[in-house]
Write an enzyme that holds these catalytic residues in place. Structure first.
Site, PDB file in Angstrom:
ATOM      1  N   CYS A 190      28.770  29.282  16.481  1.00 34.82           N
ATOM      2  CA  CYS A 190      27.453  28.854  15.905  1.00 34.82           C
ATOM      3  C   CYS A 190      27.048  29.284  14.385  1.00 34.82           C
ATOM      4  CB  CYS A 190      27.319  29.937  15.966  1.00 34.82           C
ATOM      5  SG  CYS A 190      28.219  31.513  15.942  1.00 34.82           S
ATOM      6  N   CYS A 242      29.741  37.865  18.630  1.00 32.16           N
ATOM      7  CA  CYS A 242      29.364  38.105  17.682  1.00 32.16           C
ATOM      8  C   CYS A 242      30.168  39.613  17.548  1.00 32.16           C
ATOM      9  CB  CYS A 242      27.649  38.636  17.653  1.00 32.16           C
ATOM     10  SG  CYS A 242      26.644  38.016  18.583  1.00 32.16           S
TER      11      CYS A 242
END
Ligand code: FES
Length: 126
Positions: free
Chosen positions: A35, A104
């Site tokens: 990402c 994350c």
């Protein structure tokens, strides 16, 4: 059901411990290649206690909420305890993250471990 828990939203809107520690003695920077998000953790350790911790995150809302929660979980704690921090513990403290956002929270775990490693590599002299 809402996609994100209230806690995730709250830490995203109101992140704790954002910033830089100028005289940090442990700094860790990690990124997620997929990402492109980046997280940097600053630690001020004295007498094997995390006296202060701050972060800078260039990333998604879950990464910001995870960094914020992770700093709260280790602040004031012994190094040995911070070393055991897992991304699952961060996600649980946030009342969960969607499965595809778990990576994350991994970033937060990795950033803290990288900062602790940096501190150790400095020989605890500072
Ligand atoms: Fe990259 Fe969240 S999408 S850390």
């Amino acid at each position: 059901m809402a996609l994100y828990s209230e806690k995730v939203m709250e830490h995203f809107r109101n992140p704790r411990n954002v910033g830089v520690i100028e005289d940090a003695n442990g700094i860790g920077e990690v990124g997620n290649a997929k990402c492109g998000d980046i997280m940097k953790m600053y630690l001020k350790i004295e007498d094997d206690i995390i006296q202060d911790v701050k972060f800078e995150t260039f990333g998604c809302g879950s990464a910001i909420a995870s960094s914020s929660m992770a700093t709260e979980l280790i602040k004031g704690k012994p190094v040995a305890e911070a070393e055991k921090l897992t991304n699952q513990a961060v996600a649980e403290a946030l009342d969960g993250l969607p499965a595809y956002k778990m990576h994350c929270s991994v970033l937060a775990e990795e950033a803290i471990h990288a900062a602790l490693e940096d501190w150790r590599s400095r020989g605890k002299t500072e």
